[in-house]
Design an enzyme around this catalytic site. Structure first.
Site, PDB file in Angstrom:
ATOM      1  N   LYS A   1     -23.496   4.619 -61.129  1.00  0.00           N
ATOM      2  CA  LYS A   1     -23.508   5.013 -59.709  1.00  0.00           C
ATOM      3  C   LYS A   1     -24.758   4.481 -59.012  1.00  0.00           C
ATOM      4  O   LYS A   1     -24.673   3.872 -57.944  1.00  0.00           O
ATOM      5  CB  LYS A   1     -23.482   6.550 -59.610  1.00  0.00           C
ATOM      6  N   ASN A   2     -25.911   4.718 -59.622  1.00  0.00           N
ATOM      7  CA  ASN A   2     -27.153   4.365 -58.928  1.00  0.00           C
ATOM      8  C   ASN A   2     -27.401   2.862 -58.886  1.00  0.00           C
ATOM      9  O   ASN A   2     -28.265   2.396 -58.141  1.00  0.00           O
ATOM     10  CB  ASN A   2     -28.346   5.097 -59.564  1.00  0.00           C
TER      11      ASN A   2
ATOM     12  N   CYS B   1     -27.859  15.668 -52.660  1.00  0.00           N
ATOM     13  CA  CYS B   1     -27.877  16.906 -53.442  1.00  0.00           C
ATOM     14  C   CYS B   1     -28.929  17.866 -52.896  1.00  0.00           C
ATOM     15  O   CYS B   1     -29.919  17.445 -52.303  1.00  0.00           O
ATOM     16  CB  CYS B   1     -28.204  16.591 -54.899  1.00  0.00           C
TER      17      CYS B   1
ATOM     18  N   ARG C   1     -36.487  16.059 -49.538  1.00  0.00           N
ATOM     19  CA  ARG C   1     -36.325  14.646 -49.891  1.00  0.00           C
ATOM     20  C   ARG C   1     -36.678  13.807 -48.667  1.00  0.00           C
ATOM     21  O   ARG C   1     -35.815  13.329 -47.960  1.00  0.00           O
ATOM     22  CB  ARG C   1     -34.910  14.383 -50.405  1.00  0.00           C
TER      23      ARG C   1
ATOM     24  N   ASP D   1     -32.638  13.223 -63.466  1.00  0.00           N
ATOM     25  CA  ASP D   1     -31.188  13.446 -63.379  1.00  0.00           C
ATOM     26  C   ASP D   1     -30.621  14.068 -64.658  1.00  0.00           C
ATOM     27  O   ASP D   1     -29.499  14.569 -64.648  1.00  0.00           O
ATOM     28  CB  ASP D   1     -30.459  12.129 -63.084  1.00  0.00           C
TER      29      ASP D   1
ATOM     30  N   ARG E   1     -18.929  13.444 -57.410  1.00  0.00           N
ATOM     31  CA  ARG E   1     -19.809  12.467 -56.733  1.00  0.00           C
ATOM     32  C   ARG E   1     -20.293  11.407 -57.713  1.00  0.00           C
ATOM     33  O   ARG E   1     -20.605  10.286 -57.309  1.00  0.00           O
ATOM     34  CB  ARG E   1     -21.034  13.178 -56.144  1.00  0.00           C
TER      35      ARG E   1
HETATM   36  C1  UD1 Z   1     -32.849   8.093 -56.850  1.00  0.00           C
HETATM   37  C2  UD1 Z   1     -31.536   8.374 -57.535  1.00  0.00           C
HETATM   38  C3  UD1 Z   1     -31.496   9.800 -58.030  1.00  0.00           C
HETATM   39  C4  UD1 Z   1     -32.704  10.101 -58.904  1.00  0.00           C
HETATM   40  C5  UD1 Z   1     -33.995   9.693 -58.199  1.00  0.00           C
HETATM   41  C6  UD1 Z   1     -35.221   9.797 -59.093  1.00  0.00           C
HETATM   42  C7  UD1 Z   1     -29.947   6.915 -56.427  1.00  0.00           C
HETATM   43  C8  UD1 Z   1     -28.754   6.809 -55.545  1.00  0.00           C
HETATM   44  N1  UD1 Z   1     -30.457   8.155 -56.595  1.00  0.00           N
HETATM   45  O1  UD1 Z   1     -32.946   8.979 -55.739  1.00  0.00           O
HETATM   46  O2  UD1 Z   1     -30.299   9.968 -58.779  1.00  0.00           O
HETATM   47  O3  UD1 Z   1     -32.760  11.482 -59.151  1.00  0.00           O
HETATM   48  O4  UD1 Z   1     -33.910   8.328 -57.764  1.00  0.00           O
HETATM   49  O5  UD1 Z   1     -35.044   9.064 -60.244  1.00  0.00           O
HETATM   50  O6  UD1 Z   1     -30.402   5.949 -57.001  1.00  0.00           O
HETATM   51  N2  UD1 Z   1     -40.061  10.683 -51.898  1.00  0.00           N
HETATM   52  C9  UD1 Z   1     -40.956  10.804 -50.866  1.00  0.00           C
HETATM   53  N3  UD1 Z   1     -40.833   9.953 -49.798  1.00  0.00           N
HETATM   54  C10 UD1 Z   1     -39.857   9.002 -49.718  1.00  0.00           C
HETATM   55  C11 UD1 Z   1     -38.952   8.882 -50.787  1.00  0.00           C
HETATM   56  C12 UD1 Z   1     -39.061   9.742 -51.872  1.00  0.00           C
HETATM   57  O7  UD1 Z   1     -41.836  11.657 -50.906  1.00  0.00           O
HETATM   58  O8  UD1 Z   1     -39.813   8.260 -48.717  1.00  0.00           O
HETATM   59  C13 UD1 Z   1     -40.144  11.595 -53.054  1.00  0.00           C
HETATM   60  C14 UD1 Z   1     -38.904  12.498 -53.185  1.00  0.00           C
HETATM   61  O9  UD1 Z   1     -39.001  13.615 -52.349  1.00  0.00           O
HETATM   62  C15 UD1 Z   1     -38.939  12.843 -54.642  1.00  0.00           C
HETATM   63  C16 UD1 Z   1     -39.509  11.575 -55.296  1.00  0.00           C
HETATM   64  O10 UD1 Z   1     -40.146  10.851 -54.251  1.00  0.00           O
HETATM   65  O11 UD1 Z   1     -39.793  13.919 -54.873  1.00  0.00           O
HETATM   66  C17 UD1 Z   1     -38.469  10.702 -55.966  1.00  0.00           C
HETATM   67  O12 UD1 Z   1     -37.538  10.254 -55.017  1.00  0.00           O
HETATM   68  P1  UD1 Z   1     -36.832   8.834 -55.093  1.00  0.00           P
HETATM   69  O13 UD1 Z   1     -37.344   8.091 -56.286  1.00  0.00           O
HETATM   70  O14 UD1 Z   1     -36.940   8.196 -53.759  1.00  0.00           O
HETATM   71  O15 UD1 Z   1     -35.342   9.243 -55.362  1.00  0.00           O
HETATM   72  P2  UD1 Z   1     -34.044   8.734 -54.621  1.00  0.00           P
HETATM   73  O16 UD1 Z   1     -34.148   7.278 -54.345  1.00  0.00           O
HETATM   74  O17 UD1 Z   1     -33.716   9.651 -53.523  1.00  0.00           O
END
Ligand code: UD1
Length: 436
Positions: free
Chosen positions: A22-23, A116, A121, A308, A400
Site C-alpha cells: 500500500k505505502n 487514521c 499528524r 505500523d 483500507r
Molecule cells: C507514512 C505511512 C504510515 C506510517 C508512517 C510512519 C504511507 C501512506 N503512510 O505515514 O503507514 O505509519 O509513514 O512510518 O506511507 N510529522 C510532522 N510534520 C510533517 C509530517 C510528519 O511532524 O509535516 C510527524 C508525524 O506527526 C508523525 C511523524 O512525523 O509523528 C511520522 O510521520 P510520517 O513519517 O510523515 O508518516 P506519514 O507519511 O504520514
C-alpha cells in the site's frame, strides 16, 4: 456494519502470497501524474486506499483502469488542480499530490488531510519543502492554496525523517528547475521504490536508500511499466498472526531484508525463522511451538521497528507468555487498540508513550471495535488466540490496507470470515462498490 468473526485457538499451517505494498503504491500513483502519458503499475493491491487514490486521480482528469492487479494511469490531460476534500479527509497520503500538481501545473489546492486516528499528524514539513522550492502557500478556512512561478531546485533539510514529506519533496523536485538536495530524508523502503520508479520514468535521483537524496530536475518523463513490491507491513501482520495462533507458515513475495527488525522481535519471542531472498521467489518461513515471550521494543523510523506493526505486536504480546513493553516514538496516541484488547482479557498498562503488556493466553472472545487500519488487524491477531468467537466491528478500517485478510488467514487454516460477503469493499473486477 462491517464485521469480521474469528474463532480462536486453531493452529495455522500453509503458504500464502503477500499482496503488493500500500505505502509503495500510493506515492507511485501520485508520481504517474507528473508524466503526460501512461504509467502501468503491476501488483497493485485492491484496497480501499488505492480506490481512494484512483478517485482523486480521476477527479483531476487522469484516466485510470484497474484490471486485476494491473493499474494503468493515463495522465496526458490534467483538468483541475484541486484535490476534493472528501478524499483528503479519507486518506492523509493524498496530500503528496500537492508537490506533483505544483510540478506539473504550477498550482494546487487542498484541505488539511485526514487518515487514521493516530494522534496529531501535521504537514509542516511538507509545506516547508514546497516553500523552499519556490511555492507561495496561503491558507483560508482550512484550505491550502499553493502557487509557483516554477519549482526551483533547492536544499531541503528535514528536522525529522517524515515519510510523506520526503515523498512530497522528491515528487516536487523531479520536474523542478535545477538540483534539489534533500537531507534528513526518510529511508523507508517505499521511498527507495518511489525513486526507482521515477528513475525508470526518466527522473535523475541518486542517493537512493540513504538519508541524502540528490535530484536533478528534468523537463519530461516517459511511459513506464513497474512492479510494486510485496507489503512488508501485511507480511509482518501475518507473521504475528501465525505466532499468535501457533503453527508454521510460508509467506511469499516480500523482500526479507525489509523486515530485519521485525524478524528480530519474532526470534526474541521464540519463533524460528528461515528466509530466502531470490528474485521473484523470496519467502519467509515461520514456525513456533510455545507461547511467544514478552519483549521490549521501541518504534522508530526505518530501519527501526515500524510503528505500523506496533498494535499487531501489542496484540501478540497480550496473547503471549510473560511481560513486555512497547515504546511508541513515531505517533502519539497510537495505543488506542489497548482498550479493545483489554475487552478480550488483555492486561495492558499505558503510561504516556509506553505500554506494559502482560501475556494472558488464552484471551477470551468478545465484541470489539476496530478504530484504525492496523489496530483492526491487531484485533484479528488477538482473536486467533482467544477462546470462543471474537467479533470485530467496524472492520472496514482494515480494508483500507488489507486486500483480503480473511481469505489470506483462511488459506492458513484460520477460522475467520466476513460476517457478510457483501461487506467486501470491492468487486472482483471493478472498483469500490460502496462508500465505506
Ligand atoms: C507514512 C505511512 C504510515 C506510517 C508512517 C510512519 C504511507 C501512506 N503512510 O505515514 O503507514 O505509519 O509513514 O512510518 O506511507 N510529522 C510532522 N510534520 C510533517 C509530517 C510528519 O511532524 O509535516 C510527524 C508525524 O506527526 C508523525 C511523524 O512525523 O509523528 C511520522 O510521520 P510520517 O513519517 O510523515 O508518516 P506519514 O507519511 O504520514
Amino acid at each position: 456494519m462491517s464485521e469480521i468473526l474469528v474463532e480462536g485457538l486453531h493452529r495455522l499451517r500453509g503458504e500464502i502470497g503477500i499482496q503488493g505494498s500500500k505505502n509503495a503504491a500510493l506515492p507511485m500513483m501520485a508520481a504517474a501524474v507528473l508524466h503526460k502519458g501512461m504509467t502501468v503499475l503491476n501488483n497493485v493491491p485492491r484496497i480501499q486506499d488505492v480506490f481512494c487514490m484512483m478517485g482523486i486521480l480521476k477527479s483531476i482528469g487522469c484516466k485510470c483502469s484497474l484490471d486485476g492487479h494491473t493499474l494503468t494511469i493515463d495522465a496526458s490531460e490534467i483538468s483541475q488542480t484541486q484535490i476534493p476534500r472528501e478524499f483528503l479527509t479519507a486518506m492523509r497520503s493524498s496530500v503528496i499530490l500537492m508537490g506533483v500538481l505544483l510540478g506539473r501545473c504550477r498550482e494546487a489546492q487542498a484541505g488539511y488531510p485526514g487518515g487514521c486516528t493516530i494522534g496529531k499528524r501535521p504537514i509542516d514539513l511538507h509545506l516547508y519543502a514546497l516553500k523552499e522550492m519556490g511555492t507561495q502557500i496561503r491558507e483560508t478556512d482550512g484550505e491550502l492554496y499553493a502557487r509557483t512561478e516554477g519549482l526551483k531546485g533547492s536544499e531541503i533539510l528535514f528536522s525529522y525523517p517524515s515519510v510523506g514529506a520526503t515523498e512530497q519533496a522528491v515528487l516536487a523536485a523531479v520536474l523542478a528547475d535545477g538540483v534539489t538536495l534533500i537531507q534528513g530524508a526518510a529511508r523507508e523502503p517505499e521511498i527507495g521504490n518511489l525513486c526507482r520508479l521515477l528513475n525508470h520514468m526518466g527522473a535523475k535521483i541518486s542517493g537512493i536508500e540513504s538519508d541524502t537524496l540528490r535530484i536533478i530536475g528534468v523537463n519530461e518523463l516517459k511511459d513506464t511499466v513497474y512492479d510494486i513490491p510485496g507489503d512488508r507491513i501485511v507480511a509482518g501482520t501475518y507473521l504475528y498472526a501465525v505466532m499468535a495462533a501457533g503453527g508454521e507458515a510460508v509467506l511469499r513475495g516480500i523482500c526479507p531484508a525489509e523486515l530485519n527488525r521485525v524478524f528480530q522481535t519474532a526470534r526474541q519471542m521464540g519463533a524460528k525463522l528461515e528466509w530466502e531472498n531470490l528474485p521473484g521467489a523470496s519467502f519467509i518461513k515461520v514456525q513456533i511451538n510455545d507461547r511467544p515471550d514478552g519483549i521490549w521494543v521501541k518504534t522508530s523510523p526505518y530501519p527501526g521497528f515500524p510503528t505500523d506493526l506496533q498494535s499487531p505486536l501489542m496484540a501478540l504480546m497480550a496473547a503471549g507468555n510473560g511481560n513486555g513493553e512497547i515504546r511508541e516514538t513515531v505517533f502519539e496516541e497510537r495505543f488506542g487498540t489497548a482498550e479493545e484488547l483489554r475487552k478480550l482479557g488483555a492486561r495492558i498498562e499505558i503510561q504516556k508513550d509506553r505500554a506494559r503488556i502482560h501475556g494472558m493466553y488464552p484471551l477470551r472472545g468478545e465484541t470489539v471495535q476496530a478504530a484504525d487500519l492496523r489496530g483492526g488487524a491487531a484485533l484479528v491477531i488477538a482473536g486467533l488466540a482467544a477462546e470462543g468467537v471474537t467479533k470485530i466491528q467496524n472492520s472496514h478500517h482494515i480494508f483500507r490496507g488489507y486486500e483480503d485478510i480473511c481469505g489470506d488467514l483462511q488459506a492458513l487454516g484460520a477460522r475467520v470470515r466476513y460476517k457478510d460477503l457483501i461487506q467486501r469493499p470491492y468487486t472482483k473486477t471493478g472498483e469500490c462498490t460502496r462508500n465505506l
